[in-house]
Design a protein around this motif. Structure first.
Motif, short mmCIF file in Angstrom:
data_model
loop_
_atom_site.label_atom_id
_atom_site.label_comp_id
_atom_site.label_asym_id
_atom_site.label_seq_id
_atom_site.Cartn_x
_atom_site.Cartn_y
_atom_site.Cartn_z
N ARG A 85 25.07 -8.20 -2.32
CA ARG A 85 25.93 -7.86 -3.14
C ARG A 85 25.50 -8.54 -4.40
N ALA A 86 25.10 -9.97 -4.85
CA ALA A 86 24.88 -10.52 -5.81
C ALA A 86 23.63 -9.97 -6.48
N THR A 87 22.51 -9.72 -5.76
CA THR A 87 21.47 -9.35 -6.28
C THR A 87 21.45 -7.85 -6.91
N ALA A 88 22.19 -6.80 -6.08
CA ALA A 88 22.43 -5.50 -6.49
C ALA A 88 23.30 -5.38 -7.71
N GLU A 89 24.21 -6.43 -7.96
CA GLU A 89 25.05 -6.30 -9.06
C GLU A 89 24.13 -6.81 -10.21
N ALA A 90 23.45 -7.75 -10.08
CA ALA A 90 22.79 -8.18 -11.26
C ALA A 90 21.38 -7.05 -11.69
N LEU A 91 21.03 -6.35 -10.56
CA LEU A 91 20.00 -5.58 -10.89
C LEU A 91 20.85 -3.94 -11.69
N SER A 92 21.92 -3.99 -10.95
CA SER A 92 22.61 -2.69 -11.62
C SER A 92 23.00 -2.95 -13.47
N ASP A 93 22.89 -3.99 -13.59
CA ASP A 93 23.42 -4.29 -15.11
C ASP A 93 22.01 -4.27 -15.94
N SER A 94 22.10 -3.16 -16.82
CA SER A 94 20.92 -2.89 -17.63
C SER A 94 20.65 -3.99 -18.57
N GLY A 95 21.72 -5.02 -19.00
CA GLY A 95 21.35 -6.04 -19.76
C GLY A 95 20.76 -7.30 -19.07
N ARG A 96 20.69 -7.17 -17.69
CA ARG A 96 19.99 -8.00 -17.13
C ARG A 96 18.75 -7.81 -16.51
N GLY A 97 17.85 -8.76 -15.76
CA GLY A 97 16.61 -8.28 -15.03
C GLY A 97 16.46 -9.10 -14.05
N PRO A 98 15.22 -9.04 -13.35
CA PRO A 98 14.95 -9.53 -12.28
C PRO A 98 15.18 -11.05 -12.15
N ARG A 99 15.05 -11.84 -13.16
CA ARG A 99 15.23 -13.21 -13.06
C ARG A 99 16.93 -13.59 -12.85
N SER A 100 17.56 -12.54 -13.21
CA SER A 100 19.07 -12.54 -13.07
C SER A 100 19.39 -12.53 -11.80
N ALA A 101 18.50 -11.55 -10.93
CA ALA A 101 18.89 -11.17 -9.60
C ALA A 101 18.48 -12.20 -8.56
#
Length: 244
Positions: A85-101
């Motif tokens: 859930r956490a990684t998918a949420e980060a990746l679904s946000d166009s303002g964030r990137g793989p580091r955020s995931a």
């Protein structure tokens, strides 16, 4: 005869459902007891918490190793769902990137330890399997199945999938000219890096739990993300962080 067989099958099915419900209830009761009594809890306390006997528990799980495995599987399901859930949420946000995931996945792992330290200790240290004079923890619980290592493997595969998905999205490779070789190398690299990140996090998390020094979860997660990402971004310059 056909009618009788159908009736018997339906009854068997109902009993199967009942037994599964009973197993789930016993696992939930055991987890509650671990939270209250600590990771060193024994079978007598677990049975008392469930309002039953060890004999009944063994009837459902075979032995203490079977109960331990069922508890591990329950914890693994929760942890894996949270990491996903956490990684998918980060990746679904166009303002964030793989580091955020990566950061989100690390934080999700640490959050379980912070919320349920005794349950985590119970899972990774196997106290239920080492109780009793002269007993040693077996390498596996059923001749080949180790729920703790299985959990680490599954989470490693999840992280590898995130990394691999990022590499595929960029369309860039580690420098090969052949597309097939490019893809194979990306998959191999993603798997290696994914499992390396999980090993990094678990090692630091175990130390954080064993020797608490007051460092908050957020700082631990930030330090681990910095270390993991400096390696990932350095080894694969084609994985770029989206500017914050």
């Amino acid at each position: 005869m056909g009618f009788v067989k159908v009736g018997r099958d339906k009854r068997d099915s109902r009993w199967d459902a009942h037994r599964e419900q009973r197993r789930v209830a016993l696992v939930g009761s055991a987890i509650g007891a671990i939270r209250r009594e600590g990771a060193g809890i024994g079978m007598d306390e677990i049975a008392a918490s469930a309002g039953t006997s060890k004999t009944v528990i063994y009837r459902h799980f075979g032995d203490r190793a079977g109960l331990y495995t069922a508890i591990c599987e329950s914890v693994a399901g929760v942890l894996l769902a949270e990491v996903r859930r956490a990684t998918a949420e980060a990746l679904s946000d166009s303002g964030r990137g793989p580091r955020s995931a990566v950061a989100a996945g690390i934080d999700a792992y640490l959050r379980l330890i912070e919320i349920d330290p005794e349950l985590y200790r119970f899972v990774v240290r196997r106290p239920l399997l080492t109780q009793g004079a002269g007993r040693r923890a077996p390498a596996t619980t059923d001749g080949g199945h180790d729920p703790v290592n299985d959990l680490v493997t599954v989470i490693g595969d999840e992280v590898a999938a995130v990394i691999g998905g990022t590499l595929t999205t960029t369309g860039e490779g580690p420098g090969h000219t052949d597309d097939h070789t490019d893809d194979a190398d990306r998959r191999a690299a993603a798997r290696i890096w994914g499992h390396a990140v999980v090993g990094l996090v678990r090692g630091a998390a175990d130390d954080w739990l064993a020797r608490p020094d007051g460092t908050p979860r957020e700082r631990i997660a930030a330090h681990l993300t910095d270390l993991a990402w400096s390696g990932l971004s350095g080894l694969a310059s084609h994985v770029q962080e989206v500017p914050q």
